[in-house]
Motif scaffolding. Sequence first.
Motif, PDB file in Angstrom:
ATOM      1  N   ARG A 105      17.390   6.883  23.347  1.00  0.00           N
ATOM      2  CA  ARG A 105      18.840   6.590  23.605  1.00  0.00           C
ATOM      3  C   ARG A 105      20.039   7.546  23.622  1.00  0.00           C
ATOM      4  O   ARG A 105      20.959   7.525  24.180  1.00  0.00           O
ATOM      5  CB  ARG A 105      19.438   5.178  23.291  1.00  0.00           C
ATOM      6  N   MET A 106      19.767   8.380  22.575  1.00  0.00           N
ATOM      7  CA  MET A 106      20.533   9.305  22.077  1.00  0.00           C
ATOM      8  C   MET A 106      20.594  10.406  22.739  1.00  0.00           C
ATOM      9  O   MET A 106      21.700  11.123  23.030  1.00  0.00           O
ATOM     10  CB  MET A 106      20.519   9.589  20.417  1.00  0.00           C
ATOM     11  N   ALA A 107      19.576  10.851  23.437  1.00  0.00           N
ATOM     12  CA  ALA A 107      19.556  12.456  24.186  1.00  0.00           C
ATOM     13  C   ALA A 107      19.533  11.919  25.632  1.00  0.00           C
ATOM     14  O   ALA A 107      18.999  11.177  26.205  1.00  0.00           O
ATOM     15  CB  ALA A 107      18.549  13.342  23.889  1.00  0.00           C
ATOM     16  N   PRO A 108      20.310  12.953  26.352  1.00  0.00           N
ATOM     17  CA  PRO A 108      20.293  13.032  27.631  1.00  0.00           C
ATOM     18  C   PRO A 108      18.800  13.400  28.353  1.00  0.00           C
ATOM     19  O   PRO A 108      18.486  14.351  27.672  1.00  0.00           O
ATOM     20  CB  PRO A 108      21.458  13.664  28.305  1.00  0.00           C
ATOM     21  N   PHE A 109      18.335  12.864  29.320  1.00  0.00           N
ATOM     22  CA  PHE A 109      17.164  13.157  29.744  1.00  0.00           C
ATOM     23  C   PHE A 109      15.916  13.097  28.731  1.00  0.00           C
ATOM     24  O   PHE A 109      15.392  14.194  28.779  1.00  0.00           O
ATOM     25  CB  PHE A 109      17.196  14.371  30.692  1.00  0.00           C
ATOM     26  N   PRO A 110      15.528  12.319  28.010  1.00  0.00           N
ATOM     27  CA  PRO A 110      14.975  12.410  26.784  1.00  0.00           C
ATOM     28  C   PRO A 110      13.443  12.625  27.145  1.00  0.00           C
ATOM     29  O   PRO A 110      12.633  13.456  26.361  1.00  0.00           O
ATOM     30  CB  PRO A 110      15.001  11.238  26.136  1.00  0.00           C
ATOM     31  N   SER A 111      12.860  12.336  28.333  1.00  0.00           N
ATOM     32  CA  SER A 111      11.621  12.442  28.829  1.00  0.00           C
ATOM     33  C   SER A 111      11.217  13.450  29.735  1.00  0.00           C
ATOM     34  O   SER A 111      10.254  13.506  30.254  1.00  0.00           O
ATOM     35  CB  SER A 111      11.145  11.112  29.711  1.00  0.00           C
ATOM     36  N   VAL A 112      12.217  14.676  29.722  1.00  0.00           N
ATOM     37  CA  VAL A 112      12.085  15.601  30.570  1.00  0.00           C
ATOM     38  C   VAL A 112      10.665  16.379  30.253  1.00  0.00           C
ATOM     39  O   VAL A 112      10.153  16.513  29.114  1.00  0.00           O
ATOM     40  CB  VAL A 112      13.069  16.767  30.767  1.00  0.00           C
ATOM     41  N   ASN A 113       9.972  16.697  31.289  1.00  0.00           N
ATOM     42  CA  ASN A 113       8.795  17.347  30.986  1.00  0.00           C
ATOM     43  C   ASN A 113       8.921  18.842  31.415  1.00  0.00           C
ATOM     44  O   ASN A 113       8.973  19.148  32.758  1.00  0.00           O
ATOM     45  CB  ASN A 113       7.555  16.644  32.194  1.00  0.00           C
ATOM     46  N   ARG A 114       8.706  19.523  30.420  1.00  0.00           N
ATOM     47  CA  ARG A 114       9.061  21.047  30.665  1.00  0.00           C
ATOM     48  C   ARG A 114       8.085  21.831  31.589  1.00  0.00           C
ATOM     49  O   ARG A 114       8.580  22.612  32.467  1.00  0.00           O
ATOM     50  CB  ARG A 114       9.330  21.744  29.489  1.00  0.00           C
ATOM     51  N   ALA A 115       6.978  21.336  31.757  1.00  0.00           N
ATOM     52  CA  ALA A 115       5.883  21.975  32.466  1.00  0.00           C
ATOM     53  C   ALA A 115       6.140  21.533  34.035  1.00  0.00           C
ATOM     54  O   ALA A 115       5.886  22.300  34.931  1.00  0.00           O
ATOM     55  CB  ALA A 115       4.706  21.590  31.892  1.00  0.00           C
ATOM     56  N   THR A 116       6.307  20.307  34.352  1.00  0.00           N
ATOM     57  CA  THR A 116       6.488  19.843  35.784  1.00  0.00           C
ATOM     58  C   THR A 116       7.942  19.781  36.421  1.00  0.00           C
ATOM     59  O   THR A 116       8.074  19.739  37.328  1.00  0.00           O
ATOM     60  CB  THR A 116       5.740  18.704  35.888  1.00  0.00           C
ATOM     61  N   ASP A 117       8.974  19.913  35.235  1.00  0.00           N
ATOM     62  CA  ASP A 117      10.570  19.743  35.786  1.00  0.00           C
ATOM     63  C   ASP A 117      11.240  21.154  35.007  1.00  0.00           C
ATOM     64  O   ASP A 117      12.103  20.709  34.366  1.00  0.00           O
ATOM     65  CB  ASP A 117      10.900  18.443  35.341  1.00  0.00           C
ATOM     66  N   PRO A 118      11.024  22.079  35.474  1.00  0.00           N
ATOM     67  CA  PRO A 118      11.389  23.293  34.987  1.00  0.00           C
ATOM     68  C   PRO A 118      12.974  23.413  35.059  1.00  0.00           C
ATOM     69  O   PRO A 118      13.727  23.958  34.190  1.00  0.00           O
ATOM     70  CB  PRO A 118      10.773  24.741  35.312  1.00  0.00           C
ATOM     71  N   ALA A 119      13.386  23.131  36.282  1.00  0.00           N
ATOM     72  CA  ALA A 119      15.116  23.119  36.614  1.00  0.00           C
ATOM     73  C   ALA A 119      15.605  22.225  35.756  1.00  0.00           C
ATOM     74  O   ALA A 119      16.821  22.620  35.143  1.00  0.00           O
ATOM     75  CB  ALA A 119      15.080  23.030  38.160  1.00  0.00           C
ATOM     76  N   LEU A 120      15.181  21.012  35.597  1.00  0.00           N
ATOM     77  CA  LEU A 120      15.796  19.928  34.907  1.00  0.00           C
ATOM     78  C   LEU A 120      15.807  20.502  33.254  1.00  0.00           C
ATOM     79  O   LEU A 120      16.652  20.156  32.639  1.00  0.00           O
ATOM     80  CB  LEU A 120      15.082  18.638  35.087  1.00  0.00           C
ATOM     81  N   ALA A 121      14.568  20.840  32.810  1.00  0.00           N
ATOM     82  CA  ALA A 121      14.650  21.264  31.563  1.00  0.00           C
ATOM     83  C   ALA A 121      15.659  22.479  31.284  1.00  0.00           C
ATOM     84  O   ALA A 121      16.096  22.408  30.264  1.00  0.00           O
ATOM     85  CB  ALA A 121      13.368  21.868  31.120  1.00  0.00           C
ATOM     86  N   ALA A 122      15.743  23.502  32.099  1.00  0.00           N
ATOM     87  CA  ALA A 122      16.738  24.298  31.952  1.00  0.00           C
ATOM     88  C   ALA A 122      18.210  23.720  31.954  1.00  0.00           C
ATOM     89  O   ALA A 122      19.009  24.230  30.997  1.00  0.00           O
ATOM     90  CB  ALA A 122      16.677  25.421  32.991  1.00  0.00           C
ATOM     91  N   ALA A 123      18.228  22.627  32.527  1.00  0.00           N
ATOM     92  CA  ALA A 123      19.649  22.236  32.659  1.00  0.00           C
ATOM     93  C   ALA A 123      20.219  21.551  31.371  1.00  0.00           C
ATOM     94  O   ALA A 123      21.254  21.261  30.968  1.00  0.00           O
ATOM     95  CB  ALA A 123      19.724  21.195  33.916  1.00  0.00           C
ATOM     96  N   VAL A 124      18.809  20.831  30.961  1.00  0.00           N
ATOM     97  CA  VAL A 124      19.002  20.053  29.652  1.00  0.00           C
ATOM     98  C   VAL A 124      19.390  21.269  28.382  1.00  0.00           C
ATOM     99  O   VAL A 124      20.378  20.802  27.721  1.00  0.00           O
ATOM    100  CB  VAL A 124      17.775  19.286  29.352  1.00  0.00           C
ATOM    101  N   ASP A 125      18.751  22.020  28.621  1.00  0.00           N
ATOM    102  CA  ASP A 125      18.894  23.299  27.539  1.00  0.00           C
ATOM    103  C   ASP A 125      20.443  23.830  27.601  1.00  0.00           C
ATOM    104  O   ASP A 125      20.757  24.261  26.473  1.00  0.00           O
ATOM    105  CB  ASP A 125      17.980  24.137  27.753  1.00  0.00           C
TER     106      ASP A 125
END
Length: 198
Positions: A147-167
């Motif tokens: 609950r504390m982190a935004p998009f805690p279940s992002v999969n860096r292998a399959t969702d690289p654009a979302l992972a970059a946004a989270v980073d």
Amino acid sequence: MVAAALRIIDAEGLAACSTPRLAREFGVRAPSLYHHFTDRADIMAEVARLVVHETPFPKERNPDRWMDWFVQQAVNFRRTILKHPNVAPILLEFLPRDQLTALYDNAAGLLTEAQVPIEVHALILDGLETLTVGAALITATKAPGKRMAPFPSVNRATDPALAAAVDANPWQTSEDLFAEVVRAMLRGALEVAGLPAV
């Protein structure tokens, strides 16, 4: 009785709070509950009121810092809902707006004192309620550890654009991100009114 219903929902979930369960809790037969409540929906509405009334008001009320007041109020309400995550779905159906008119009037008064144009007051009040309850519901449905982190279940292998946004996201907790979303919404309301965002 309403506090007992909230206690059961907090501990065991919404489904556990049946009228037979509440009757057992108080050592009475289920029909006896209807001397106090019309039906289960009436009990759930009272639970929603109890949770909403737990929300603390921001201490500082300064028209020059009105946006901070609204951000803090939204954060406080979200925190209250997340203290009772199993109640979040009840608020969608039973949010006690009729009980909150004094709060809305107080908030509209602050907007007036801050010289925010009146034509966007309803936009701000309704929008913040919708945004806060919706955001709390989404967060409440996540596993407690996520609950504390935004998009805690992002999969860096399959969702690289979302992972970059989270980073790249500078708001590291879901609460910090939520507060900034509220601030962005308030700035947008000012733009609707033709004023520069602050």
